[in-house]
Design a protein around this motif. Sequence first.
Motif, PDB file in Angstrom:
ATOM      1  N   ARG A 137      10.385   1.971  -2.143  1.00 11.39           N
ATOM      2  CA  ARG A 137      11.377   1.531  -3.114  1.00 11.39           C
ATOM      3  C   ARG A 137      10.748   0.862  -4.336  1.00 11.39           C
ATOM      4  O   ARG A 137      11.378   0.743  -5.380  1.00 11.39           O
ATOM      5  CB  ARG A 137      12.390   0.586  -2.459  1.00 11.39           C
ATOM      6  CG  ARG A 137      11.781  -0.682  -1.879  1.00 11.39           C
ATOM      7  CD  ARG A 137      12.768  -1.374  -0.933  1.00 11.39           C
ATOM      8  NE  ARG A 137      13.989  -1.758  -1.590  1.00 11.39           N
ATOM      9  CZ  ARG A 137      14.266  -2.994  -2.014  1.00 11.39           C
ATOM     10  NH1 ARG A 137      13.371  -3.945  -1.846  1.00 11.39           N
ATOM     11  NH2 ARG A 137      15.401  -3.268  -2.596  1.00 11.39           N
ATOM     12  N   TRP A 138       9.479   0.438  -4.229  1.00 12.82           N
ATOM     13  CA  TRP A 138       8.801  -0.187  -5.367  1.00 12.82           C
ATOM     14  C   TRP A 138       7.737   0.724  -5.959  1.00 12.82           C
ATOM     15  O   TRP A 138       6.802   0.261  -6.601  1.00 12.82           O
ATOM     16  CB  TRP A 138       8.183  -1.521  -4.951  1.00 12.82           C
ATOM     17  CG  TRP A 138       9.225  -2.540  -4.611  1.00 12.82           C
ATOM     18  CD1 TRP A 138       9.588  -2.970  -3.374  1.00 12.82           C
ATOM     19  CD2 TRP A 138      10.075  -3.228  -5.534  1.00 12.82           C
ATOM     20  NE1 TRP A 138      10.602  -3.882  -3.450  1.00 12.82           N
ATOM     21  CE2 TRP A 138      10.926  -4.067  -4.779  1.00 12.82           C
ATOM     22  CE3 TRP A 138      10.213  -3.215  -6.922  1.00 12.82           C
ATOM     23  CZ2 TRP A 138      11.890  -4.874  -5.360  1.00 12.82           C
ATOM     24  CZ3 TRP A 138      11.170  -4.013  -7.507  1.00 12.82           C
ATOM     25  CH2 TRP A 138      11.998  -4.838  -6.734  1.00 12.82           C
ATOM     26  N   MET A 139       7.902   2.026  -5.776  1.00 12.84           N
ATOM     27  CA  MET A 139       6.935   2.987  -6.289  1.00 12.84           C
ATOM     28  C   MET A 139       6.712   2.840  -7.791  1.00 12.84           C
ATOM     29  O   MET A 139       5.580   2.854  -8.275  1.00 12.84           O
ATOM     30  CB  MET A 139       7.408   4.407  -5.995  1.00 12.84           C
ATOM     31  CG  MET A 139       6.467   5.485  -6.501  1.00 12.84           C
ATOM     32  SD  MET A 139       7.240   7.103  -6.593  1.00 12.84           S
ATOM     33  CE  MET A 139       8.241   6.902  -8.070  1.00 12.84           C
ATOM     34  N   ALA A 140       7.801   2.683  -8.564  1.00 13.47           N
ATOM     35  CA  ALA A 140       7.675   2.637 -10.026  1.00 13.47           C
ATOM     36  C   ALA A 140       6.788   1.498 -10.501  1.00 13.47           C
ATOM     37  O   ALA A 140       6.160   1.584 -11.559  1.00 13.47           O
ATOM     38  CB  ALA A 140       9.058   2.525 -10.666  1.00 13.47           C
ATOM     39  N   ALA A 141       6.715   0.429  -9.716  1.00 11.62           N
ATOM     40  CA  ALA A 141       5.901  -0.726 -10.111  1.00 11.62           C
ATOM     41  C   ALA A 141       4.413  -0.400 -10.123  1.00 11.62           C
ATOM     42  O   ALA A 141       3.630  -1.135 -10.743  1.00 11.62           O
ATOM     43  CB  ALA A 141       6.174  -1.897  -9.166  1.00 11.62           C
ATOM     44  N   TRP A 142       4.022   0.684  -9.467  1.00  7.07           N
ATOM     45  CA  TRP A 142       2.602   1.027  -9.366  1.00  7.07           C
ATOM     46  C   TRP A 142       2.200   2.198 -10.247  1.00  7.07           C
ATOM     47  O   TRP A 142       1.052   2.659 -10.167  1.00  7.07           O
ATOM     48  CB  TRP A 142       2.260   1.342  -7.911  1.00  7.07           C
ATOM     49  CG  TRP A 142       2.271   0.131  -7.044  1.00  7.07           C
ATOM     50  CD1 TRP A 142       3.328  -0.345  -6.313  1.00  7.07           C
ATOM     51  CD2 TRP A 142       1.204  -0.796  -6.836  1.00  7.07           C
ATOM     52  NE1 TRP A 142       2.980  -1.504  -5.661  1.00  7.07           N
ATOM     53  CE2 TRP A 142       1.669  -1.806  -5.966  1.00  7.07           C
ATOM     54  CE3 TRP A 142      -0.112  -0.873  -7.306  1.00  7.07           C
ATOM     55  CZ2 TRP A 142       0.877  -2.874  -5.558  1.00  7.07           C
ATOM     56  CZ3 TRP A 142      -0.910  -1.924  -6.904  1.00  7.07           C
ATOM     57  CH2 TRP A 142      -0.412  -2.908  -6.036  1.00  7.07           C
ATOM     58  N   MET A 145       0.827  -1.211   0.000  1.00  6.12           N
ATOM     59  CA  MET A 145       0.000   0.000   0.000  1.00  6.12           C
ATOM     60  C   MET A 145       0.862   1.263   0.000  1.00  6.12           C
ATOM     61  O   MET A 145       0.539   2.248  -0.656  1.00  6.12           O
ATOM     62  CB  MET A 145      -0.930  -0.001   1.216  1.00  6.12           C
ATOM     63  CG  MET A 145      -1.879   1.194   1.278  1.00  6.12           C
ATOM     64  SD  MET A 145      -2.961   1.316  -0.173  1.00  6.12           S
ATOM     65  CE  MET A 145      -4.042  -0.072   0.114  1.00  6.12           C
ATOM     66  N   LYS A 146       1.995   1.230   0.708  1.00  3.19           N
ATOM     67  CA  LYS A 146       2.876   2.394   0.730  1.00  3.19           C
ATOM     68  C   LYS A 146       3.418   2.692  -0.658  1.00  3.19           C
ATOM     69  O   LYS A 146       3.555   3.852  -1.050  1.00  3.19           O
ATOM     70  CB  LYS A 146       4.029   2.176   1.710  1.00  3.19           C
ATOM     71  CG  LYS A 146       4.963   3.373   1.812  1.00  3.19           C
ATOM     72  CD  LYS A 146       6.096   3.121   2.786  1.00  3.19           C
ATOM     73  CE  LYS A 146       7.029   4.327   2.837  1.00  3.19           C
ATOM     74  NZ  LYS A 146       8.183   4.107   3.728  1.00  3.19           N
ATOM     75  N   SER A 147       3.715   1.638  -1.433  1.00  2.02           N
ATOM     76  CA  SER A 147       4.222   1.831  -2.790  1.00  2.02           C
ATOM     77  C   SER A 147       3.175   2.505  -3.669  1.00  2.02           C
ATOM     78  O   SER A 147       3.493   3.396  -4.464  1.00  2.02           O
ATOM     79  CB  SER A 147       4.628   0.492  -3.395  1.00  2.02           C
ATOM     80  OG  SER A 147       5.679  -0.094  -2.672  1.00  2.02           O
ATOM     81  N   LEU A 148       1.922   2.084  -3.548  1.00  4.12           N
ATOM     82  CA  LEU A 148       0.852   2.695  -4.323  1.00  4.12           C
ATOM     83  C   LEU A 148       0.667   4.158  -3.936  1.00  4.12           C
ATOM     84  O   LEU A 148       0.504   5.030  -4.799  1.00  4.12           O
ATOM     85  CB  LEU A 148      -0.450   1.920  -4.112  1.00  4.12           C
ATOM     86  CG  LEU A 148      -1.705   2.515  -4.753  1.00  4.12           C
ATOM     87  CD1 LEU A 148      -1.527   2.680  -6.257  1.00  4.12           C
ATOM     88  CD2 LEU A 148      -2.920   1.642  -4.453  1.00  4.12           C
ATOM     89  N   MET A 149       0.690   4.451  -2.630  1.00  3.55           N
ATOM     90  CA  MET A 149       0.543   5.838  -2.187  1.00  3.55           C
ATOM     91  C   MET A 149       1.696   6.698  -2.696  1.00  3.55           C
ATOM     92  O   MET A 149       1.514   7.857  -3.066  1.00  3.55           O
ATOM     93  CB  MET A 149       0.448   5.895  -0.663  1.00  3.55           C
ATOM     94  CG  MET A 149      -0.859   5.338  -0.099  1.00  3.55           C
ATOM     95  SD  MET A 149      -1.094   5.680   1.670  1.00  3.55           S
ATOM     96  CE  MET A 149       0.238   4.691   2.371  1.00  3.55           C
ATOM     97  N   SER A 150       2.908   6.115  -2.734  1.00  6.11           N
ATOM     98  CA  SER A 150       4.048   6.853  -3.262  1.00  6.11           C
ATOM     99  C   SER A 150       3.866   7.157  -4.740  1.00  6.11           C
ATOM    100  O   SER A 150       4.173   8.252  -5.210  1.00  6.11           O
ATOM    101  CB  SER A 150       5.336   6.048  -3.059  1.00  6.11           C
ATOM    102  OG  SER A 150       5.652   5.914  -1.688  1.00  6.11           O
ATOM    103  N   ALA A 151       3.361   6.173  -5.499  1.00  7.64           N
ATOM    104  CA  ALA A 151       3.131   6.380  -6.927  1.00  7.64           C
ATOM    105  C   ALA A 151       2.095   7.467  -7.171  1.00  7.64           C
ATOM    106  O   ALA A 151       2.252   8.309  -8.062  1.00  7.64           O
ATOM    107  CB  ALA A 151       2.696   5.073  -7.571  1.00  7.64           C
ATOM    108  N   LEU A 152       1.023   7.456  -6.386  1.00 11.54           N
ATOM    109  CA  LEU A 152      -0.007   8.488  -6.527  1.00 11.54           C
ATOM    110  C   LEU A 152       0.532   9.857  -6.142  1.00 11.54           C
ATOM    111  O   LEU A 152       0.230  10.859  -6.798  1.00 11.54           O
ATOM    112  CB  LEU A 152      -1.221   8.129  -5.673  1.00 11.54           C
ATOM    113  CG  LEU A 152      -2.033   6.916  -6.139  1.00 11.54           C
ATOM    114  CD1 LEU A 152      -3.080   6.543  -5.096  1.00 11.54           C
ATOM    115  CD2 LEU A 152      -2.698   7.174  -7.486  1.00 11.54           C
ATOM    116  N   ALA A 153       1.336   9.917  -5.087  1.00 13.54           N
ATOM    117  CA  ALA A 153       1.891  11.193  -4.652  1.00 13.54           C
ATOM    118  C   ALA A 153       2.858  11.765  -5.681  1.00 13.54           C
ATOM    119  O   ALA A 153       2.930  12.985  -5.872  1.00 13.54           O
ATOM    120  CB  ALA A 153       2.592  11.030  -3.308  1.00 13.54           C
TER     121      ALA A 153
END
Length: 239
Positions: free
Chosen positions: A24-29, A1-9
């Motif tokens: 660290r997996w932001m790009a995946a989302w 969930m943190k990765s998805l929130m990072s991608a949206l932000a």
Amino acid sequence: MKSLMSALAFTTAIRLGPSGSPSRWMAAWLWIPGGLAGLIWALAIRLFGPNAYGLGLALTGEAVLTGARPWRGLAKTFDGWATPRDHRSDIRRQPAIGPVGAVFIALAMVLLWAGVRHNASLSSWVWVMPPLWARAAMAWGMSWRGADPADLDYRALLRTTEGGLGSWVPLIVALGLGVVVSGFEGVDVFGASLILTGLFLLWGRKLFGGLNQEIVNAAVIVMEVLALFFLAAFSAPPL
């Protein structure tokens, strides 16, 4: 969930929690905000058709979703191109958009309108693809590393994310959905658009001495324009 929130932000104006260091997996989302922008395009074209009204609603909705970051990135990249090397970092930090950037924004809008008009026969779901493919291209560009030394935020972002590995996820999702929606023509459209967007990213990296947030945001608009014209070339019936 943190990765998805990072991608949206990173790519939208949506905030679902306190801001912090990106996952660290932001790009995946990044395919999620791409899909959201794509749904806005599809709804706008469905309501008004492939005309100036449909495109206007699509671009307005996408600008609201993203905080107009791709458009600012496009303007700042070309403002930097028109500025001597020693002053490019200063131009990029200024909030105002310069005259060269404004010209390229207008040019991109004209090209998008022409692309939409040339794809009038496409089904509603095809309109999801350009914004989705554009975020896959953004993720791909982030995987290159090599940040602009003047962009401290972007350098910090790349140190905390696994762009190289994470970028494969939106690329695979974008390609897979392109095949589902457009058949194997989707491979041609996605591949050709991605190659030319990659050349744009290479040019931007050379221009600024490395990638920065403006360049990867500008790649969104470049990819959307290219995807529309390649959709017309590969998918539209011959004249």
